[in-house]
Design an enzyme around this catalytic site. Structure first.
Site, PDB file in Angstrom:
ATOM      1  N   HIS A  30       0.822  -1.199   0.000  1.00 21.54           N
ATOM      2  CA  HIS A  30       0.000   0.000   0.000  1.00 21.54           C
ATOM      3  C   HIS A  30       0.864   1.262   0.000  1.00 21.54           C
ATOM      4  O   HIS A  30       1.410   1.661   1.026  1.00 21.54           O
ATOM      5  CB  HIS A  30      -0.928  -0.018   1.224  1.00 21.54           C
ATOM      6  CG  HIS A  30      -1.915   1.092   1.242  1.00 21.54           C
ATOM      7  ND1 HIS A  30      -2.278   1.764   2.385  1.00 21.54           N
ATOM      8  CD2 HIS A  30      -2.609   1.680   0.239  1.00 21.54           C
ATOM      9  CE1 HIS A  30      -3.165   2.700   2.087  1.00 21.54           C
ATOM     10  NE2 HIS A  30      -3.373   2.667   0.791  1.00 21.54           N
ATOM     11  N   ASN A  86      -4.786   4.468   7.152  1.00 23.97           N
ATOM     12  CA  ASN A  86      -6.136   4.962   6.899  1.00 23.97           C
ATOM     13  C   ASN A  86      -7.059   4.717   8.080  1.00 23.97           C
ATOM     14  O   ASN A  86      -8.009   5.476   8.297  1.00 23.97           O
ATOM     15  CB  ASN A  86      -6.704   4.344   5.621  1.00 23.97           C
ATOM     16  CG  ASN A  86      -6.028   4.938   4.387  1.00 23.97           C
ATOM     17  OD1 ASN A  86      -5.360   5.967   4.483  1.00 23.97           O
ATOM     18  ND2 ASN A  86      -6.181   4.298   3.252  1.00 23.97           N
TER      19      ASN A  86
END
Ligand code: NAI
Length: 644
Positions: free
Chosen positions: A436, A486
């Site tokens: 990511h 996140n």
């Protein structure tokens, strides 16, 4: 006297060659033992002065990486801090007044205390190689160059250039060092020893600053410092980052000598070395080292990378890989969709290799448009960065698995889907890993390496090694919604959005958080990542039926998606944010908005998303820019509790 870390040889012309090769270390640092031995060398040379002294490194890695930071962490008293500074100041002072000419031969990194040592020599020669880099990065650790650097650098290259280096910590390469006057010469490696010899024997007059620079470094210092202070104030608050202000004070008012600053002053070495900011930034340095070590033990040297999806992320990931020497095939639904990514990469390479058009060309040659996906069959690493759609990703990986080499790494850049949900379409689900990256890829240092329950250790290690090849920081995380970054950013941004719903102005909210120490306010962040993405991220974290903040839902409904559409919470004329002036900031606003981030960080540790609190701090700092002077969210919670 025999030395453990140094060797000292004399050649036929009477030149002494002192070579530092610190025992048991991959890079040279200036710890106590190395410094004591250097003092011993100066003693020896004083008895029988050489015709000149060359100081050089015996390490392939570079010249000297700086002071020994481990030693800093053991400073437990004001006296110890002073003794550490005194030691370097005195030693380099001796070197500076040696009655034979001295020269630092700088190849590879020459940082912090290493550069201060070089500055104490009469001459410096840099070796023109890509790895040669000179910097005084102390300010990034919340401290300052107290071994003579604050005195000698401005004398050598003038205060404007010197302050620029000292206040930012940024480095210069071999050629730029020569241009600045920091090096007396810059030579290719094959002639370096000879160049050093010739310079010592010919003894050219050391460089003298032009009159104006001498004035700026003398009677006009106060004016220069005042101007510089204003520039620093735009970037860093003194209560968060005292070191740059202290550098200006020590240079302007104490001749660059930290030992001369009264103990009670906020610029004194006691105040600086023992400040919470220095402690926390040094902590962040070690956290960074810890991330860098992931994947170190893997014997994986990827050469070919295949990227699928040439959008914002895939395009930039492909460019980073090509930049670092890998051959990259990039696939999308059509050549037209790949073209913008290649154009963006060309610009990035031009900037990165300014003045070296051949290097830029070579990098671009390594980036190969591949709409048919031929690259899959040969790649060592295959990265998927297509639309965020589970079925599309599953179909893609089912096909890739059939065509890829059995040892190729299969990775998805998804930010909100579960890796396990994609992986279970594979015959061997243990092959898939999440990788990511953050947007913008070129700027963000962190990459989350996401493991599912089946991801094999080897796959995870290889992924971390690949991330290191891109000079990024791998953070191992588990396959939980939002992973780490996140998962902590989402609740923080949503709390800020709820404040907008309650009637607070976006610019006031942002002002509160930048005052707290965030690099960008949360509302500007929402505008930057895109309001539609913020909605999707919110749903991924809180479930599809989660209640959206009104201010967010309304804007998304009428297409105001933030920076990319030119209008979100703010207007973005020409891609630059236009913000009204902030109003008075309510006292507890920052604390209220940060609280969910702190709680989410804690939850990620308790839930095992990251292995421990230190990794959570590292991830949140390098993935979100969370105020580094706090040492990370969980460190912040701990120190706030201790202060209560
Ligand atoms: P994007 O919409 O800019 O690009 C996606 C590209 O994939 C498009 O060019 C599209 O034509 C191509 N594509 C779609 N299906 C394809 C297929 N079957 N074969 C080949 N190409 C195909 O999307 P973006 O923003 O680059 O996101 C890509 C992935 O990265 C998503 O999974 C997203 O969650 C993730 N991500 C996005 C971040 C961001 O800030 N935009 C940050 C981190 C991850």
């Amino acid at each position: 006297m025999t030395f453990e870390h140094w060797t000292l040889d004399r050649d036929a012309e009477g030149i002494a060659w002192a070579t530092l090769d610190e025992a048991g270390a991959s890079a040279n640092t200036l710890g106590l033992a190395v410094m004591e031995e250097l003092a011993g060398i100066l003693d020896q040379l004083a008895l029988r002065p050489p015709s000149g002294l060359v100081i050089r490194s015996g390490k392939a890695a570079g010249f000297i990486a700086g002071a020994n930071i481990e030693e800093f962490t053991r400073i437990d008293s004001a006296e110890a801090a002073r003794a550490l500074v005194q030691r370097g100041w005195t030693l380099f002072g001796r070197l500076a007044v040696a009655d034979y000419p001295t020269l630092a031969l700088i190849r590879g990194h020459c940082l912090g205390g290493g550069l201060e040592l070089a500055l104490a020599c009469r001459y410096r020669i840099t070796v023109d190689e890509p790895g040669t880099r000179l910097a005084l990065p102390e300010v990034m650790l919340g401290i300052y160059p107290a071994w003579g650097g604050m005195q000698r650098l401005p004398q050598l290259i003038g205060p404007a250039a010197a302050l620029d280096l000292m206040l930012t910590g940024k480095g210069v390469d071999a050629v730029k060092a020569r241009r600045l006057g920091l090096a007396d010469d810059c030579v290719p490696p094959r002639v370096m020893d000879n160049a050093a010899r010739v310079m010592l024997l010919s003894r050219p007059a050391p460089r003298r600053l032009p009159l104006l620079q001498r004035l700026l470094n003398g009677p006009l210092r106060g004016i220069v410092a005042g101007k510089a202070r204003k520039q620093v104030a735009v970037k860093a608050r003194p209560e968060h980052y005292p070191a740059p202000y202290a550098i200006l004070d020590v240079w302007a008012n104490h001749g660059g000598n930290a030992l001369a600053v009264p103990v009670a002053s906020p610029s004194s070495l006691e105040s600086i070395l023992r400040s919470p900011t220095a402690r926390n930034l040094i902590r962040v340095f070690f956290l960074q080292e810890r991330l860098k070590a992931f994947g170190k033990d893997a014997d994986f040297k990827p050469r070919r990378v295949h990227v699928i999806g040439a959008g914002v992320m895939g395009g930039d990931i492909a460019a980073e890989c090509a930049l670092r020497g890998m051959i990259v095939t990039i696939q999308d639904q059509s050549v037209e969709r790949i073209a913008p990514a290649v154009a963006r990469a060309a610009k990035r390479f031009e900037r990165k290799f300014r003045g070296k058009p051949r290097e830029a060309r070579f990098a671009l040659d390594r980036l190969i448009p591949d709409p048919a996906g031929h690259g899959v069959a040969r790649a060592d690493v295959i990265i998927e960065a297509i639309f965020e759609n589970l079925e599309a990703k599953r179909a893609l990986f089912a096909d890739i698995e059939r065509r890829a080499r059995p040892d190729a790494l299969l990775a998805s850049n998804t930010s909100s889907l579960r890796i396990a949900d994609i992986a279970d379409v594979l015959a061997n689900p243990g092959r898939l890993v999440g990788i990511h990256f953050f947007n913008p890829v070129a700027v963000m240092p962190l990459v989350e390496v996401v493991r599912t329950r089946c991801t094999s250790d080897e796959v995870a290690r290889h992924t971390a090694a690949f991330v290191r090849r891109l000079d990024k920081l791998p953070l191992p995380v588990q396959d939980a919604p939002g992973f780490l970054v996140n998962a902590v950013l989402g609740p923080y941004m949503y709390e800020a959005l709820r404040c907008v719903d309650e009637g607070l102005a976006p610019e006031t909210i942002d002002a509160a958080l930048t005052a707290f120490g965030m690099p960008m306010g949360p509302i500007e962040l929402v505008d930057t990542v895109g309001l539609d993405i913020a909605v999707a991220a919110g749903k991924a974290l809180a479930g599809a039926h989660a209640e959206l903040p009104r201010a967010l839902a309304e804007r998304v409904a009428d297409g105001r998606l933030g920076k990319k559409t030119g209008q979100g919470f703010y207007a973005w004329p020409g891609g630059k944010v236009s913000k009204p002036a902030a109003g008075a900031v309510p006292a507890d606003l920052a604390a209220r908005i940060v609280a969910p981030l702190l709680a989410a960080s804690q939850a990620c540790v308790s839930g095992g998303v990251v292995a421990d609190a230190d990794l959570a701090d590292a991830g949140v700092i390098f993935g979100t820019g969370f105020a580094p002077f706090t040492g990370g969210p969980l460190n912040f919670v701990r120190s706030s509790r201790a202060a209560d």
